[in-house]
Design a protein around this motif. Structure first.
Motif, PDB file in Angstrom:
ATOM      1  N   ALA A   4       0.806  -1.218   0.000  1.00 20.67           N
ATOM      2  CA  ALA A   4       0.000   0.000   0.000  1.00 20.67           C
ATOM      3  C   ALA A   4       0.840   1.269   0.000  1.00 20.67           C
ATOM      4  O   ALA A   4       1.973   1.294   0.497  1.00 20.67           O
ATOM      5  N   LEU A  31      -2.284   0.942  10.532  1.00 20.21           N
ATOM      6  CA  LEU A  31      -2.180  -0.212   9.641  1.00 20.21           C
ATOM      7  C   LEU A  31      -1.269  -1.287  10.247  1.00 20.21           C
ATOM      8  O   LEU A  31      -1.569  -2.482  10.168  1.00 20.21           O
ATOM      9  N   CYS A  64      -3.806  -4.053  10.720  1.00 14.06           N
ATOM     10  CA  CYS A  64      -3.716  -4.727   9.415  1.00 14.06           C
ATOM     11  C   CYS A  64      -2.253  -5.056   9.106  1.00 14.06           C
ATOM     12  O   CYS A  64      -1.675  -4.519   8.147  1.00 14.06           O
ATOM     13  N   VAL A 102      -0.696  -5.695   5.602  1.00  7.28           N
ATOM     14  CA  VAL A 102      -0.488  -4.615   4.637  1.00  7.28           C
ATOM     15  C   VAL A 102       0.921  -4.050   4.776  1.00  7.28           C
ATOM     16  O   VAL A 102       1.306  -3.544   5.831  1.00  7.28           O
ATOM     17  N   VAL A 116     -10.131  -2.534   4.675  1.00  9.62           N
ATOM     18  CA  VAL A 116      -9.091  -3.379   4.085  1.00  9.62           C
ATOM     19  C   VAL A 116      -9.644  -4.769   3.794  1.00  9.62           C
ATOM     20  O   VAL A 116      -9.383  -5.340   2.721  1.00  9.62           O
ATOM     21  N   TYR A 164     -11.753  -4.604   0.714  1.00  8.01           N
ATOM     22  CA  TYR A 164     -10.928  -4.535  -0.487  1.00  8.01           C
ATOM     23  C   TYR A 164     -10.409  -5.919  -0.858  1.00  8.01           C
ATOM     24  O   TYR A 164     -10.431  -6.317  -2.025  1.00  8.01           O
ATOM     25  N   LYS A 165      -9.965  -6.683   0.137  1.00  4.51           N
ATOM     26  CA  LYS A 165      -9.401  -8.011  -0.102  1.00  4.51           C
ATOM     27  C   LYS A 165     -10.426  -8.966  -0.713  1.00  4.51           C
ATOM     28  O   LYS A 165     -10.072  -9.889  -1.443  1.00  4.51           O
TER      29      LYS A 165
END
Length: 268
Positions: A7, A24, A28, A31, A115, A118-119
Motif C-alpha cells: 500500500a 495499519l 492490518c 499490509v 481493508v 478490499y481483499k
C-alpha cells in the motif's frame, strides 16, 4: 482473495500519514506500506515506481486533488480507499457513488473493515463511480427544495450482489422498503434491489426531487401523475401505482410539491 498487500499513503498532512501508517501496522499487519507522498505529483511518482495493490488517497490536498491524481492514470489498476476530513454532505456523496471512505480521524475498526472489504473484491472502482463522487462533492446542496439539485443528468450508483448499476435519477419512479433492502422501481427494465435501508436513501436523495411520503416509500416528485386528497392522501405515479401519504408527512409533502411545481416550471 488478494494476497501480498502493498500500500501507498498519499496525504498532505504528515500527522495523518503517520497516524494511518501506525494504525495499519497495528490492525492490518498484512499490509506492507511501500511508499508515502505529501502531494498528488509525488503520489503519481510513488505509484508508478512501487506499483502498489492499494492506495490510501486523501481527496483534498493543496494544488492537485486526489481526483487529479487519478485522472493522470490511463487505467487505475490499483485499489483505492479514500480518506477525507469532509463531513456531512461528503458522506452522502460517497454513499451516492457507492464508494467506501474513511473519515478522519480514522477509526481502527473502520480501517480494518475497509481493508477486508478490499481483499474480498473481485474488481476495482468503476470510473463512473469516481465521476459521480466528484460531481457530488463539487455541487453540495441544502435540504430545502428550492435549493435542491435537479434530477436531470444526475446518476446514482446502486450496489447489488451482481455488481454496480448506474441509474439516471430521472428513471427512478420510487424506492420501496423491503426490510433491510431497498427496491428501486424504474421507468423501464427490472427493479433493482439494494442491500441498504430506505432510511439511508432518504438521506442520500434529500438534495433532489425525492420525498419520503410513507414509512415504506420514497417517491420521485417528477413521476407524480396526481394527488388524491384524504386523511393523508394518495399519489398516483407514472407507472400507475398508488402510494399512501402518511398523515404526519402530508403537510410537508404538499408544501414541497408546491415548491417543486413553482421551481420546475410545472405549475398547473
Amino acid at each position: 482473495m488478494k494476497q501480498d498487500l502493498r500500500a501507498v499513503i498519499i496525504d498532505d498532512e504528515t500527522n495523518a500519514r503517520e497516524a494511518l501508517s501506525n494504525l495499519l501496522r497495528l490492525v492490518c499487519p498484512e499490509v506492507e506500506i511501500c511508499g508515502e507522498a505529501k502531494n498528488a505529483d509525488l503520489g503519481i511518482e510513488v505509484i508508478k515506481e512501487q506499483k502498489p495493490n492499494l492506495v490510501f488517497l486523501d481527496i483534498q490536498m493543496p494544488g492537485k486533488s486526489g481526483f487529479d491524481l487519478l485522472a493522470s492514470f490511463e487505467k487505475v489498476d490499483f485499489g483505492i480507499i479514500f480518506t477525507t476530513a469532509y463531513q456531512e454532505f461528503a458522506i452522502r456523496a460517497f454513499r451516492f457513488s457507492a464508494i467506501d471512505y474513511l473519515l478522519k480521524p480514522i477509526d481502527p475498526d473502520e480501517l480494518q473493515a475497509a481493508v477486508e472489504k478490499y481483499k474480498s473484491q473481485t474488481a476495482g472502482l468503476n470510473p463512473q463511480q469516481i465521476q459521480i463522487l466528484q460531481q457530488q462533492l463539487d455541487t453540495p446542496g441544502t435540504v430545502r427544495l428550492v435549493n435542491r439539485q435537479k434530477n436531470d443528468n444526475q446518476r446514482i450508483a446502486l450496489p447489488t450482489a451482481e455488481g454496480i448499476h448506474f441509474v439516471q435519477m430521472t428513471d427512478i419512479i420510487q424506492c420501496e422498503s423491503l426490510g433491510s433492502y431497498t427496491k428501486f422501481h424504474l421507468i423501464k427494465g427490472p427493479a433493482i434491489v439494494v442491500s441498504r435501508l430506505l432510511k439511508e436513501y432518504e438521506e442520500i436523495l434529500d438534495n433532489y426531487y425525492f420525498f419520503r411520503v410513507h414509512q415504506s416509500n420514497i417517491i420521485n416528485l417528477e413521476h407524480i401523475k396526481r394527488y388524491v386528497k384524504g386523511d393523508g392522501g394518495q399519489v398516483w405515479m407514472s407507472d400507475n401505482t398508488e402510494i399512501e401519504v402518511s398523515r404526519r408527512r402530508k403537510e410537508e409533502f404538499l408544501s414541497l410539491l408546491s415548491d417543486f411545481y413553482v421551481n420546475s416550471g410545472k405549475l398547473k
